[in-house]
Design a protein around this motif. Structure first.
Motif, short mmCIF file in Angstrom:
data_model
loop_
_atom_site.label_atom_id
_atom_site.label_comp_id
_atom_site.label_asym_id
_atom_site.label_seq_id
_atom_site.Cartn_x
_atom_site.Cartn_y
_atom_site.Cartn_z
N THR A 175 0.84 -1.20 0.00
CA THR A 175 0.00 0.00 0.00
C THR A 175 0.87 1.24 0.00
OG1 THR A 175 -1.81 -1.10 1.15
CG2 THR A 175 -1.74 1.29 1.30
N ILE A 176 0.57 2.16 -0.91
CA ILE A 176 1.35 3.38 -1.06
C ILE A 176 0.68 4.57 -0.37
CG2 ILE A 176 2.24 5.05 -2.74
CD1 ILE A 176 3.78 2.42 -2.59
N ALA A 177 -0.63 4.68 -0.47
CA ALA A 177 -1.32 5.82 0.11
C ALA A 177 -2.78 5.46 0.34
CB ALA A 177 -1.20 7.06 -0.78
N GLY A 178 -3.38 6.17 1.29
CA GLY A 178 -4.79 5.97 1.59
C GLY A 178 -4.99 5.40 2.97
N THR A 193 -12.73 17.76 5.26
CA THR A 193 -12.00 16.81 6.08
C THR A 193 -11.27 15.77 5.25
OG1 THR A 193 -14.00 15.47 6.28
CG2 THR A 193 -13.55 17.04 8.05
N CYS A 194 -11.47 15.77 3.91
CA CYS A 194 -10.70 14.89 3.04
C CYS A 194 -9.24 15.28 3.15
CB CYS A 194 -11.19 15.04 1.61
SG CYS A 194 -10.22 14.09 0.44
N SER A 195 -8.38 14.33 3.53
CA SER A 195 -7.04 14.68 3.98
C SER A 195 -5.96 14.44 2.94
CB SER A 195 -6.69 13.87 5.24
OG SER A 195 -7.60 14.15 6.28
N ASP A 196 -5.08 15.42 2.78
CA ASP A 196 -3.79 15.21 2.16
C ASP A 196 -2.83 14.74 3.25
OD1 ASP A 196 -4.73 16.08 -0.29
OD2 ASP A 196 -4.15 18.16 0.07
N GLY A 197 -1.61 14.38 2.83
CA GLY A 197 -0.64 14.01 3.85
C GLY A 197 0.16 12.79 3.50
N SER A 198 0.53 12.04 4.51
CA SER A 198 1.43 10.91 4.34
C SER A 198 0.70 9.69 3.81
CB SER A 198 2.10 10.57 5.67
OG SER A 198 1.13 10.24 6.65
N GLY A 199 1.49 8.75 3.27
CA GLY A 199 0.92 7.53 2.73
C GLY A 199 1.36 6.31 3.53
N THR A 241 7.27 8.44 1.45
CA THR A 241 5.87 8.09 1.71
C THR A 241 5.38 8.63 3.03
OG1 THR A 241 6.18 6.06 0.44
CG2 THR A 241 4.26 6.15 1.86
N ALA A 242 6.23 8.64 4.04
CA ALA A 242 5.82 9.07 5.38
C ALA A 242 5.71 10.59 5.53
CB ALA A 242 6.80 8.53 6.42
N SER A 243 6.11 11.33 4.50
CA SER A 243 6.08 12.79 4.59
C SER A 243 4.65 13.31 4.50
CB SER A 243 6.90 13.39 3.45
OG SER A 243 6.67 14.79 3.36
N PRO A 244 4.31 14.36 5.27
CA PRO A 244 2.98 14.97 5.15
C PRO A 244 2.77 15.66 3.82
CG PRO A 244 4.39 16.25 6.61
CD PRO A 244 5.12 14.99 6.33
N LEU A 245 3.83 15.77 3.00
CA LEU A 245 3.72 16.39 1.68
C LEU A 245 3.63 15.36 0.56
CD1 LEU A 245 6.38 19.23 2.13
CD2 LEU A 245 3.89 19.41 2.37
N PHE A 246 3.51 14.08 0.90
CA PHE A 246 3.50 13.02 -0.11
C PHE A 246 2.23 13.06 -0.96
CE2 PHE A 246 2.74 8.47 -1.29
CZ PHE A 246 3.79 8.35 -2.18
N VAL A 247 1.07 13.27 -0.36
CA VAL A 247 -0.21 13.35 -1.08
C VAL A 247 -0.73 14.77 -1.00
CG1 VAL A 247 -2.59 12.51 -1.24
CG2 VAL A 247 -0.76 10.94 -0.54
N LYS A 248 -1.05 15.33 -2.18
CA LYS A 248 -1.53 16.70 -2.23
C LYS A 248 -2.80 16.76 -3.08
CE LYS A 248 3.16 18.74 -2.29
NZ LYS A 248 3.98 17.52 -2.46
N THR A 249 -3.63 17.75 -2.84
CA THR A 249 -4.74 18.07 -3.72
C THR A 249 -4.28 19.18 -4.67
OG1 THR A 249 -6.42 17.48 -2.08
CG2 THR A 249 -7.09 18.99 -3.85
#
Length: 267
Positions: A175-178, A193-199, A241-249
């Motif tokens: 699993t990469i993200a979610g 509340t849909c979250s960006d952030g780490s994976g 993957t653990a960075s809070p900047l890994f997933v962005k909108t």
């Protein structure tokens, strides 16, 4: 369902395509439960312009085997690997990732095989035969260290999964993200509340809702159609993957419209 010239050929809910530099367009023909091809090297009037690559029936089902014997159930995503001449298919209602080996004759019993997924809907990382998916939808390819990886929009699990496509660990799934299987707050009440952030599978903060498709730009970014959240999301490989900047909108507001259309694919 008809294989024939451009004018006479028939499809039923084609949902995704993949292009080969040899001049073929491969089509996930969802409601015909088949993988089709369009041969752009032929004139549109040639009866071989559209043909079936694999899939044996319009009722769907599951079977590996030759092109004529293999069965799919609502294939939704497709990707072509130019390096290995392999087709990868998100076999949605079979909850599996399938592989079509175009290096073999269509009559070969290994022409269509299962790359990953037990066929039991659910969530589980691990080896090819035991990994679980839930209605995998879109997929895209990523190359690293001489290995082909598939990034999969695992729709029912609200996650991005990675599957090893070639090499000694073929089929291994991570699993990469979610977030949780339900997608957390995103799955049921799409909102701010849909979250960006780490994976990853632990310590995640990113959440998706019924994500339909994913595409890789050939550099450092993956783009995700986060369907029920009405957003386009991005995985940024410049960060771990653990960075809070890994997933962005990257686009889409917090407004939620429960009726279609929702973003569900890329070109």
């Amino acid at each position: 369902y008809i294989d024939s010239t451009a004018a006479l050929a028939q499809f039923s809910s084609p949902v995704d395509t993949a292009f080969s530099s040899a001049g073929y367009v491969y089509v996930a023909d969802r409601s015909n439960h088949r993988i089709r091809s369009i041969n752009l090297n032929l004139p549109r009037t040639d009866p071989g312009f559209v043909r079936t690559v694999a899939g044996s029936g319009s009722t769907g089902g599951y079977a590996d085997g030759s092109a004529a014997n293999a069965k799919f159930s609502s294939p939704n995503g497709i990707a072509y690997d130019e390096i290995t001449n392999l087709l990868f298919v998100a076999d949605t209602n079979n909850h599996r990732i399938r592989k079509i080996n175009l290096n073999l004759l269509p009559t070969d019993p290994s022409f269509v095989t299962t790359l990953a997924g037990s066929g039991i809907p659910g969530f589980l990382d691990g080896l090819a035969a035991t990994a679980k998916f839930s209605s995998p939808a879109g997929l895209t390819l990523y190359y690293f260290g001489g290995v082909t990886y598939l990034y999969v929009a695992d729709k029912g699990n609200n996650r991005i999964r990675r599957v090893v496509g070639t090499g000694s660990s073929t089929g291994t799934t991570t699993t990469i993200a979610g977030g949780a299987t339900t997608g957390g707050l995103c799955a049921n009440v799409p909102s701010t509340t849909c979250s960006d952030g780490s994976g990853g599978i632990t310590g995640f903060t990113s959440q998706f809702s019924n994500l339909e498709d994913i595409e890789y730009d050939g550099g450092m970014f993956f783009y995700i159609a986060d369907t029920d959240n009405n957003r386009i999301r991005m995985l940024d490989l410049n960060f771990p993957t653990a960075s809070p900047l890994f997933v962005k909108t990257i686009a889409g507001s917090s407004g939620f419209n429960p009726s279609p259309p929702h973003p569900n694919g890329f070109v």
